[in-house]
Design a protein around this motif. Structure first.
Motif, PDB file in Angstrom:
ATOM      1  N   TYR A 108       0.848  -1.192   0.000  1.00 34.13           N
ATOM      2  CA  TYR A 108       0.000   0.000   0.000  1.00 34.13           C
ATOM      3  C   TYR A 108       0.877   1.232   0.000  1.00 34.13           C
ATOM      4  CZ  TYR A 108      -3.435  -3.236   2.059  1.00 34.13           C
ATOM      5  OH  TYR A 108      -4.256  -4.294   2.319  1.00 34.13           O
ATOM      6  N   ILE A 114      -2.250  12.304  -3.871  1.00 36.80           N
ATOM      7  CA  ILE A 114      -2.884  11.361  -4.789  1.00 36.80           C
ATOM      8  C   ILE A 114      -4.259  10.943  -4.293  1.00 36.80           C
ATOM      9  CG2 ILE A 114      -2.665   9.114  -5.912  1.00 36.80           C
ATOM     10  CD1 ILE A 114       0.395   9.397  -5.534  1.00 36.80           C
ATOM     11  N   SER A 115      -4.373  10.678  -2.996  1.00 35.99           N
ATOM     12  CA  SER A 115      -5.623  10.166  -2.450  1.00 35.99           C
ATOM     13  C   SER A 115      -5.717  10.520  -0.966  1.00 35.99           C
ATOM     14  CB  SER A 115      -5.672   8.641  -2.620  1.00 35.99           C
ATOM     15  OG  SER A 115      -6.753   8.087  -1.937  1.00 35.99           O
ATOM     16  N   ILE A 119      -3.769   3.875  -0.784  1.00 37.48           N
ATOM     17  CA  ILE A 119      -3.875   3.463  -2.189  1.00 37.48           C
ATOM     18  C   ILE A 119      -3.524   1.989  -2.262  1.00 37.48           C
ATOM     19  CG2 ILE A 119      -2.939   3.817  -4.507  1.00 37.48           C
ATOM     20  CD1 ILE A 119      -2.279   6.728  -3.487  1.00 37.48           C
ATOM     21  N   SER A 121      -4.495  -0.046  -5.195  1.00 41.31           N
ATOM     22  CA  SER A 121      -4.711  -0.547  -6.549  1.00 41.31           C
ATOM     23  C   SER A 121      -3.836   0.219  -7.534  1.00 41.31           C
ATOM     24  CB  SER A 121      -6.190  -0.388  -6.921  1.00 41.31           C
ATOM     25  OG  SER A 121      -6.392  -0.669  -8.280  1.00 41.31           O
ATOM     26  N   LYS A 122      -3.197  -0.504  -8.443  1.00 43.03           N
ATOM     27  CA  LYS A 122      -2.347   0.147  -9.444  1.00 43.03           C
ATOM     28  C   LYS A 122      -3.139   1.131 -10.305  1.00 43.03           C
ATOM     29  CE  LYS A 122       1.097  -3.467 -10.056  1.00 43.03           C
ATOM     30  NZ  LYS A 122       1.662  -4.457 -10.976  1.00 43.03           N
ATOM     31  N   GLU A 123      -4.431   0.888 -10.449  1.00 44.32           N
ATOM     32  CA  GLU A 123      -5.265   1.760 -11.266  1.00 44.32           C
ATOM     33  C   GLU A 123      -5.351   3.171 -10.681  1.00 44.32           C
ATOM     34  OE1 GLU A 123      -6.360  -1.466 -10.429  1.00 44.32           O
ATOM     35  OE2 GLU A 123      -5.680  -2.170 -12.391  1.00 44.32           O
ATOM     36  N   GLN A 124      -5.041   3.322  -9.398  1.00 44.72           N
ATOM     37  CA  GLN A 124      -5.064   4.624  -8.751  1.00 44.72           C
ATOM     38  C   GLN A 124      -3.780   5.416  -9.004  1.00 44.72           C
ATOM     39  OE1 GLN A 124      -6.269   2.606  -4.898  1.00 44.72           O
ATOM     40  NE2 GLN A 124      -7.282   4.579  -4.652  1.00 44.72           N
ATOM     41  N   LEU A 125      -2.788   4.778  -9.612  1.00 49.12           N
ATOM     42  CA  LEU A 125      -1.495   5.413  -9.856  1.00 49.12           C
ATOM     43  C   LEU A 125      -1.192   5.467 -11.348  1.00 49.12           C
ATOM     44  CD1 LEU A 125       0.574   3.519  -7.142  1.00 49.12           C
ATOM     45  CD2 LEU A 125      -0.230   5.885  -7.003  1.00 49.12           C
ATOM     46  N   SER A 126      -0.631   6.572 -11.777  1.00 50.67           N
ATOM     47  CA  SER A 126      -0.182   6.670 -13.173  1.00 50.67           C
ATOM     48  C   SER A 126       1.146   5.925 -13.309  1.00 50.67           C
ATOM     49  CB  SER A 126       0.000   8.135 -13.570  1.00 50.67           C
ATOM     50  OG  SER A 126       1.085   8.704 -12.846  1.00 50.67           O
TER      51      SER A 126
END
Length: 163
Positions: A108, A114-115, A119, A121-126
């Motif tokens: 995590y 970012i949030s 975080i 999930s990889k989808e939450q990160l560019s």
């Protein structure tokens, strides 16, 4: 014949429940938590050494605020396998890292930019953020651990996987 029909019905019920993602968690308590699962650094360091370095050297200089530590599953700085690594310089963030494998892996992350929460999930990160995170781990942890090993003349057999 009735026993066979009854057995088939039970088998169909079992197969239906086991294929239902939400149904199994009710009966078996399956952990549906997501993980980032990002390998952090392909280094020669043993994970056990890095874990020890985090505990004994890095974390003594980087105290984790209570406002962040409670966000992670253990609710504390570390356990025998996972560690929270806190970076107080910009961007302020914390990584929950697993040291039960080589290389260590990111479970995590917490970063307010970012949030507002953890975080997972990889989808939450560019892709750029993932590269930045890996680079930060390398420069802040791996590179400094390398210097620490050299300065303290720690035997290679204690530090590296293939010495």
């Amino acid at each position: 014949m009735r026993k066979i029909i009854k057995a088939v019905k039970i088998l169909v019920l079992i197969l239906s429940l086991s294929s239902c993602k939400n149904c199994t968690s009710v009966f078996y308590g399956v952990n549906e938590r997501q993980y980032l699962n990002i390998n952090l650094e392909e280094s020669k360091f043993k994970s056990t050494f890095l874990s020890h370095y985090i505990d004994e050297v890095y974390s003594k200089k980087n105290i984790i605020p209570d406002s962040i530590i409670h966000l992670f599953p253990s609710g504390k700085y570390s356990d025998s396998i996972n560690k929270v690594i806190y970076f107080k310089t910009f961007p302020q963030e914390a990584y929950y890292v697993g040291f039960n494998a080589t290389p260590p892996w990111l479970i995590y992350i917490f970063n307010k930019r970012i949030s507002g929460g953890v975080i997972d999930s990889k989808e939450q990160l560019s892709k750029e953020e993932i590269l930045r995170i890996k680079k930060r781990f390398k420069t802040e942890i791996i590179d400094k651990a390398t210097i620490y090993v050299q300065e303290h003349r720690i035997p290679d057999s204690l530090v590296y996987t293939n010495y």
